[in-house]
Design an enzyme around this catalytic site. Structure first.
Site, PDB file in Angstrom:
ATOM      1  N   CYS A   4      38.625  59.072  56.093  1.00  0.00           N
ATOM      2  CA  CYS A   4      37.815  60.299  56.260  1.00  0.00           C
ATOM      3  C   CYS A   4      36.974  60.220  57.531  1.00  0.00           C
ATOM      4  CB  CYS A   4      36.875  60.493  55.072  1.00  0.00           C
ATOM      5  SG  CYS A   4      37.732  60.571  53.514  1.00  0.00           S
ATOM      6  N   ARG A  45      42.881  65.481  50.260  1.00  0.00           N
ATOM      7  CA  ARG A  45      42.726  66.030  51.617  1.00  0.00           C
ATOM      8  C   ARG A  45      43.411  67.390  51.662  1.00  0.00           C
ATOM      9  NH1 ARG A  45      40.865  61.464  53.966  1.00  0.00           N
ATOM     10  NH2 ARG A  45      41.692  59.588  52.995  1.00  0.00           N
TER      11      ARG A  45
HETATM   12  C1  BEZ Z   1      39.536  56.882  53.014  1.00  0.00           C
HETATM   13  O1  BEZ Z   1      39.599  55.865  53.670  1.00  0.00           O
HETATM   14  O2  BEZ Z   1      39.145  57.952  53.490  1.00  0.00           O
HETATM   15  C2  BEZ Z   1      39.988  56.859  51.592  1.00  0.00           C
HETATM   16  C3  BEZ Z   1      41.053  56.052  51.250  1.00  0.00           C
HETATM   17  C4  BEZ Z   1      41.476  56.020  49.922  1.00  0.00           C
HETATM   18  C5  BEZ Z   1      40.826  56.771  48.973  1.00  0.00           C
HETATM   19  C6  BEZ Z   1      39.780  57.615  49.335  1.00  0.00           C
HETATM   20  C7  BEZ Z   1      39.357  57.660  50.654  1.00  0.00           C
END
Ligand code: BEZ
Length: 239
Positions: free
Chosen positions: A55, A138
């Site tokens: 993110c 997402r």
């Molecule tokens: C992230 O790195 O944004 C992420 C990865 C796995 C689950 C939720 C967020």
């Protein structure tokens, strides 16, 4: 006899629906959506959680492209099911500490919605319990200046979004609207666009005979024409 009872399917907005309305607190103050964005395109996107690495790379990339989207009359609005204080602390950390590719000192100035109650995430179908019942996936909703949902794209938690594709889809939608055309697979501005099939036999014959200026037909249903990058840039320029 066993009576089968189906659980009511969660409602999810679809392409062509008006964007569901809500009022929310954001890092830039309260917003009334989509009314505050009337006349502009908006990308409403969700992310799973603050202080997560994928993110973070996405937010830095969105922020670095904000001016480019603004030139296309397109605003950005982010959302996660975290609260405002978490959002503020995360965005400050991004600015002060995080480097990614050639980006550093990145300030996120578009609104990030506080959706700790998950009200908006549920309204837009951003929670996918099979993936994670407490986080939004997402999701990307591209909404047009009349408040109609024009594109929905979902990515899983493990995969960061492709920003070239988001820019391409906004350009393709704006080109389709401005020139009443469609865009073929992998289309990029400057490449030929698709002219929708002719509505009558007469028009189809004229097209096939090469009587419609600028239109090239390979078959009655497969006609293209050239629109230059400059014509597209002019048509999608901010009013
Ligand atoms: C992230 O790195 O944004 C992420 C990865 C796995 C689950 C939720 C967020």
């Amino acid at each position: 006899m066993t009576e089968i009872q189906a659980a009511p399917a969660p409602t999810m907005p679809r392409i062509g629906d008006p964007a569901p309305a809500f009022t929310a607190s954001t890092t830039q103050g309260e917003i009334t959506f989509p009314a505050d964005y009337a006349g502009r395109w908006v990308i409403l996107f969700s992310h799973p959680a603050d202080f997560t690495p994928v993110c973070t790379t996405e937010f830095m990339t969105f922020a670095s492209l904000e001016d480019k989207f603004a030139d296309m009359n397109t605003a950005l609005v982010g959302l996660s099911v975290d609260g405002l204080y978490s959002h503020i602390a995360w965005l400050r950390t991004i600015k002060e500490r995080i480097r990614f590719r050639d980006m550093s000192d990145v300030e996120v100035t578009f609104p990030l919605i506080d959706d700790i109650s998950m009200t908006v995430a549920r309204l837009y179908g951003m929670i996918m319990p099979g993936e994670d019942s407490t986080k939004a996936v997402r999701a990307v909703f591209i909404i047009d200046p009349k408040g109609i949902i024009r594109t929905i794209i979902y990515y899983p938690l493990s995969t960061g979004r492709n920003f070239d594709e988001l820019l391409r889809v906004v350009t393709a939608l704006q080109t389709a609207d401005a020139f009443s055309v469609a865009t073929p697979a992998d289309w990029r501005p400057g490449e030929p666009v698709i002219v929708p099939p002719a509505g009558s036999c007469g028009t189809a014959k004229d097209r096939m005979a090469g009587h419609e200026e600028g239109v090239t037909c390979i078959d009655w249903f497969f006609c293209t024409k050239e629109i230059s990058e400059e014509q597209i840039a002019e048509a999608i320029r901010v009013p």
